[in-house]
Design an enzyme around this catalytic site. Sequence first.
Site, short mmCIF file in Angstrom:
data_model
loop_
_atom_site.label_atom_id
_atom_site.label_comp_id
_atom_site.label_asym_id
_atom_site.label_seq_id
_atom_site.Cartn_x
_atom_site.Cartn_y
_atom_site.Cartn_z
N ASP A 45 64.83 81.20 102.33
CA ASP A 45 65.10 82.47 102.98
C ASP A 45 65.02 82.39 104.50
O ASP A 45 65.87 82.93 105.22
CB ASP A 45 64.19 83.57 102.43
CG ASP A 45 62.71 83.19 102.49
OD1 ASP A 45 62.40 82.06 102.90
OD2 ASP A 45 61.89 84.04 102.13
N GLU A 79 50.19 82.37 94.19
CA GLU A 79 49.34 82.37 95.39
C GLU A 79 49.36 83.71 96.12
O GLU A 79 48.43 84.06 96.83
CB GLU A 79 49.77 81.26 96.35
CG GLU A 79 51.19 81.42 96.87
CD GLU A 79 51.65 80.25 97.72
OE1 GLU A 79 50.83 79.35 97.99
OE2 GLU A 79 52.84 80.25 98.12
N ARG A 85 36.35 77.38 78.18
CA ARG A 85 36.43 77.87 79.55
C ARG A 85 37.59 78.83 79.77
O ARG A 85 38.57 78.84 79.02
CB ARG A 85 36.60 76.70 80.53
CG ARG A 85 35.34 75.87 80.71
CD ARG A 85 35.64 74.63 81.53
NE ARG A 85 34.40 73.89 81.83
CZ ARG A 85 34.34 72.61 82.11
NH1 ARG A 85 35.45 71.90 82.14
NH2 ARG A 85 33.19 72.04 82.38
N ASP A 87 63.41 82.70 95.19
CA ASP A 87 63.45 84.08 95.69
C ASP A 87 64.61 84.35 96.65
O ASP A 87 64.61 85.38 97.32
CB ASP A 87 62.13 84.44 96.36
CG ASP A 87 61.79 83.55 97.54
OD1 ASP A 87 62.53 82.58 97.80
OD2 ASP A 87 60.77 83.82 98.22
N THR A 101 64.88 76.55 97.10
CA THR A 101 63.48 76.95 97.20
C THR A 101 62.85 76.88 95.83
O THR A 101 63.45 77.34 94.85
CB THR A 101 63.30 78.37 97.76
OG1 THR A 101 61.94 78.78 97.62
CG2 THR A 101 64.18 79.38 97.05
N ILE A 102 61.65 76.32 95.75
CA ILE A 102 60.98 76.31 94.45
C ILE A 102 60.59 77.73 94.04
O ILE A 102 60.42 78.02 92.85
CB ILE A 102 59.74 75.40 94.43
CG1 ILE A 102 58.65 75.90 95.38
CG2 ILE A 102 60.11 73.96 94.74
CD1 ILE A 102 57.33 75.18 95.22
N ASP A 103 60.47 78.64 95.01
CA ASP A 103 60.08 80.02 94.70
C ASP A 103 61.18 80.82 94.01
O ASP A 103 60.92 81.89 93.46
CB ASP A 103 59.66 80.76 95.98
CG ASP A 103 58.38 80.22 96.58
OD1 ASP A 103 57.60 79.62 95.83
OD2 ASP A 103 58.18 80.38 97.79
N ILE A 107 52.11 69.52 94.73
CA ILE A 107 52.58 68.77 93.56
C ILE A 107 53.87 69.37 93.02
O ILE A 107 54.75 68.67 92.53
CB ILE A 107 51.49 68.75 92.46
CG1 ILE A 107 50.32 67.88 92.91
CG2 ILE A 107 52.04 68.25 91.14
CD1 ILE A 107 49.13 67.94 91.98
N GLN A 108 54.00 70.68 93.15
CA GLN A 108 55.20 71.37 92.65
C GLN A 108 56.46 71.00 93.44
O GLN A 108 57.57 71.17 92.96
CB GLN A 108 55.00 72.88 92.74
CG GLN A 108 53.88 73.40 91.87
CD GLN A 108 53.35 74.75 92.36
OE1 GLN A 108 53.83 75.79 91.93
NE2 GLN A 108 52.39 74.72 93.26
N GLY A 163 60.71 74.20 103.58
CA GLY A 163 59.93 73.32 102.71
C GLY A 163 60.83 72.40 101.90
O GLY A 163 61.94 72.77 101.52
N MET A 196 52.67 78.16 93.43
CA MET A 196 53.22 78.73 94.65
C MET A 196 54.00 80.00 94.34
O MET A 196 54.43 80.24 93.22
CB MET A 196 54.09 77.71 95.37
CG MET A 196 53.29 76.62 96.06
SD MET A 196 54.33 75.49 97.02
CE MET A 196 53.05 74.53 97.85
N GLY A 197 54.21 80.80 95.36
CA GLY A 197 54.92 82.08 95.22
C GLY A 197 54.23 83.15 96.03
O GLY A 197 53.37 83.86 95.51
N ARG A 198 54.59 83.24 97.32
CA ARG A 198 53.93 84.22 98.19
C ARG A 198 54.45 85.63 97.96
O ARG A 198 53.69 86.58 97.83
CB ARG A 198 54.11 83.84 99.66
CG ARG A 198 53.54 84.89 100.61
CD ARG A 198 53.53 84.43 102.05
NE ARG A 198 52.93 85.45 102.91
CZ ARG A 198 52.68 85.30 104.19
NH1 ARG A 198 52.99 84.17 104.79
NH2 ARG A 198 52.14 86.27 104.90
N ARG A 226 37.11 77.80 85.76
CA ARG A 226 37.50 76.71 86.66
C ARG A 226 38.88 76.97 87.26
O ARG A 226 39.70 77.69 86.67
CB ARG A 226 37.52 75.37 85.92
CG ARG A 226 36.17 74.99 85.31
CD ARG A 226 35.09 74.78 86.36
NE ARG A 226 33.78 74.58 85.77
CZ ARG A 226 33.27 73.39 85.47
NH1 ARG A 226 33.99 72.29 85.69
NH2 ARG A 226 32.07 73.29 84.95
N ARG A 246 59.99 73.60 109.43
CA ARG A 246 60.03 75.06 109.45
C ARG A 246 60.23 75.50 110.90
O ARG A 246 59.28 75.75 111.63
CB ARG A 246 58.75 75.63 108.87
CG ARG A 246 58.53 75.27 107.39
CD ARG A 246 57.32 75.99 106.82
NE ARG A 246 57.01 75.55 105.47
CZ ARG A 246 57.60 76.01 104.37
NH1 ARG A 246 58.54 76.91 104.47
NH2 ARG A 246 57.24 75.57 103.17
#
Length: 341
Positions: A103, A222, A162, A129, A125-127, A273-274, A10, A169-171, A266, A72
């Site tokens: 990774d 996520e 509300r 990890d 990686t933005i994650d 966007i990240q 990514g 993100m972050g699986r 909501r 990928r």
Amino acid sequence: MRVGLLTGGGDVPGLNAAIRAVVKRGVGQHGHHIIGFRNGWKGVVDGDIVPLTRSHIRNVLPIGGTLLGTARFHPHSAEDGMDAVLATVENEHVDALICIGGDGTLHAASKIAEAGVPIVAIPKTIDNDVWGTDASIGFDTAVTIATDAVDRIHTTAESHNRVMLVEVMGRHAGWIAAASGIAGGAEIVLAPEQPFDIDKIVRFLKHRHRAHASFSIIVVAEGAMPAEGTSMQYEMQLGQFGQIVAGGISERLKQEIEQRTGFDTRVTVLGHIQRGGTPTPTDRILASRFGVAAIDAVTRGETGVMTALRAGEVDLVPLADIAGKVKHVPQALLDVAAALA
């Protein structure tokens, strides 16, 4: 030397800063020839190259994405992929490869290094990890974007009384959720490392709204999942290539919270966007440091390694030590997020 450079997986903000650093240091200081492979490991398999000179990297420092393109694609998982990589390295007279990736891309790099190709990897990686480094290129920008979103959600949440769910993100790891949740003042942070109990969340929301507040903000990674044996049943929704379907867990949580509390709820899914836009100064600096360290390592003949940030210093760690490992959010950071509810 003739050095190949690629970006895989990514896209993240800061990739162009790393490319720029490799080219400027490699050409200007060491006199190397740098070639880029388009679209990650797929470009290496296909022999899809582009020369990289100082003119190619002019004014790219503040630009997001990657001028080389990315994909990928993992050659060790494709038929004849490894043989194609070795053939391209030989045909293009490549003395070493610099691979910028997360990774999956770095796992592929370790396989190719085992096959005898000199490789230096750079983590992105933005994650956040990637195991073995305190930070990866792209993480700081993603957290900045997510935190800004949480800040903006505050005013509309309070105006309409509300519950607001912000999905990031972050699986496998909840670094963005934890960092942006703490920085943005979210009441609840849900991360993959710590499965949640919907009953506890509902009790907290009812008490908070009854006692002192008319709104709540929940930051959800996520990959967050309910704990086994709790009252919410959920099966992670995956796409064609095994990716998490954006908004799946948040939409389900929205339904559960509304049904159990009656509160208007909501969802805002930040999604790609990240990944986009201008990299922060922190990511530009980190990418530049990693790029210089990588080309210097290649010049010294120190390969089979990855650049890593450790206690503020750039170090080199063996690729074999990091391949296939995930750096999870420590419990101490999740405890801070919970303490600030």
